[in-house]
Design an enzyme around this catalytic site. Structure first.
Site, PDB file in Angstrom:
ATOM      1  N   CYS A  54       0.681  -1.279   0.007  1.00 43.11           N
ATOM      2  CA  CYS A  54       0.029   0.031   0.133  1.00 43.11           C
ATOM      3  C   CYS A  54       0.855   1.126   0.200  1.00 43.11           C
ATOM      4  O   CYS A  54       0.623   2.009  -0.768  1.00 43.11           O
ATOM      5  CB  CYS A  54      -1.093   0.126   1.050  1.00 43.11           C
ATOM      6  SG  CYS A  54      -1.884   1.650   1.270  1.00 43.11           S
ATOM      7  N   CYS A  84      -6.268  -3.333   7.521  1.00 41.67           N
ATOM      8  CA  CYS A  84      -7.116  -2.290   7.211  1.00 41.67           C
ATOM      9  C   CYS A  84      -8.579  -2.961   7.053  1.00 41.67           C
ATOM     10  O   CYS A  84      -9.511  -2.650   7.490  1.00 41.67           O
ATOM     11  CB  CYS A  84      -6.980  -1.087   6.362  1.00 41.67           C
ATOM     12  SG  CYS A  84      -6.526  -1.443   4.737  1.00 41.67           S
TER      13      CYS A  84
END
Length: 452
Positions: A101, A222
């Site tokens: 990410c 997440c």
């Protein structure tokens, strides 16, 4: 009078990025806050945590009196991070989506948005890390096009920026930044690099940022959140029932719903067994998960791995490695793990063999081996292949000594392209099928890790 430098700060809705923006404001910069929405599904209770985080980030901007922007990278995150995550699990590896990410979303999509759309002179994040540049030097950086080809031209005039560990070694997040491109790093400020977490909390408390101070530290991937990992992953991957098999005597101990659900070093929940058993190996072809009866079983320990082509941050590759084809340094493969001394051996294709000075527990294909020299983070490579476990080597030595005692028999060494080891593992299962432990966690703690 010169116009104030414009810094665009990524805000997560947490205390670290909030204090980063506050410190930039104090230094006299023109600061803009940006919240990135990367995931849009609801948790079990119908709550999308991204909405709450966005609201918290907006309140930070109100307190600091700075502009607020929200951008959505849901599509990019799905294509570059989550699809890779699922693909790695299907291959029997254990990925680290936080590292991916940072490379693709924060330091590519967000970085370009800040510079191209918002006219930023530099970007900033709340990571605990430092670079070799002073703030003023960051604003003087010009766009430098990355040279094509495997290795950069060594005669190219270029002031490479180094990534350095944070002053707070416990909070240091260079692990998660080990794949960040040089272009983005040379235009990035890390305001928290010289601070401790306790001091950051103190700054937040003294400056009206109580709403982020009360939030719990974000732990776990997440998009998984607090959900059951097995339940989550089986929404995307088909179950592949298989057996739990003892590594010592091949006894079948139970069944499972998919070999990709298990991670090296993890305690296996096997129905009807009181004693703890730990995952030490996996066979993707048969769907078997091999387990051992102790958390310190030699089948969990290895001292050799091979990465894909390494992403070197400042020098590609380091001069000493090019010159000698070998280099001593340290590595870790999950966040907050103690650094392990090792020797790197460079291959012609830019991949490396990593030989650890001592055997390491639960090495994990799919994870990133992150390399350090002193306080500098050199870069990282994804672990694709493992050498034999200590248990396999012990069995090999036993067979070898037994064979030597038999008249007329001499044991032959198996061929190998590795430095001083055979990468082949136990009969019937390939080392590349051996997944590791969870992203960012200590071995055996399950499949979710802390996001930066």
């Amino acid at each position: 009078m010169l116009a104030a430098r414009h810094v665009v700060c990524a805000l997560s809705g947490g205390v670290d990025s909030a204090v980063a923006a506050l410190l930039l404001r104090r230094r006299g910069y023109q600061v803009t806050g940006v919240f990135m929405k990367n995931w849009d599904s609801l948790d079990e209770h119908g709550v999308c945590t991204a909405d709450k985080d966005c609201e918290d980030a907006y309140r930070v901007c109100q307190v600091l009196d700075i502009p607020f922007h929200q951008v959505s990278y849901v599509k990019e995150y799905w294509n570059d991070v989550f699809s890779d995550f699922l693909n790695e699990y299907e291959k029997g590896r254990t990925p680290n989506p936080d590292v991916v990410c940072n490379r693709h979303i924060k330091f590519k999509c967000f970085f370009r948005y800040a510079l191209d759309n918002l006219g930023a002179d530099a970007v900033a994040t709340g990571h605990y890390a430092r670079t070799s540049l002073e703030d003023e030097e960051v604003f003087q950086q010009k766009h430098v096009k990355r040279p094509e080809g495997l290795f950069r031209n060594r005669f190219e005039v270029r002031n490479a920026v180094k990534l350095l560990q944070a002053a707070d070694s416990f909070k240091d997040q260079t692990f998660f930044l080990s794949q960040v491109p040089q272009e983005a790093l040379r235009r990035t400020l890390f305001p928290l690099g010289g601070l401790t977490k306790d001091f950051v909390k103190k700054i937040a408390a003294e400056n009206g940022l109580h709403h982020v101070l009360q939030k719990k530290e974000s732990m776990g991937i997440c998009f998984v959140g607090k959900r059951n990992f097995e339940k989550f992953i089986l929404q995307y991957l088909q179950p592949r029932p298989g057996r739990f098999v003892s590594i010592e005597d091949d006894a079948v101990l139970g069944t499972h719903r998919g070999w990709f659900l298990y991670t090296l070093g993890q305690r296996a929940k096997i129905g009807g067994l009181r004693e703890p058993w730990y995952v030490v190996e996996k066979d993707g072809a048969k769907g078997d998960v091999f387990v051992a009866p102790r958390g310190d079983h030699p089948a969990l320990y290895r001292d050799l791995l091979r990465t894909n082509r390494v992403h070197w941050i400042a020098e590609e590759p380091p001069a000493a490695l090019v010159r000698d084809k070998m280099m001593e340094c340290h590595f870790r493969f999950y966040h907050q793990m103690a650094l392990v001394p090792c020797v790197l051996t460079l291959n012609q294709d830019g991949t490396v063999w990593v030989t650890a000075v001592k055997a390491v527990r639960a090495l994990a294909p799919g994870q990133f081996a992150v390399f350090y020299k002193g306080e500098e983070c050199l870069g990282s490579g994804k672990i694709l292949r493992l050498g034999p476990s200590a248990y396999t080597l012990q069995k090999g030595r036993s067979r070898s000594s037994a064979a030597t005692e038999r008249p007329g028999h001499s044991p032959s060494d198996s061929p190998s392209d590795s430095p001083g080891h055979s990468p082949s593992d136990s009969p019937g299962h390939s080392p590349s099928d051996s997944p590791g432990h969870s992203p960012g966690h200590s071995p055996g703690s399950g499949p979710a890790g802390p996001a930066p």
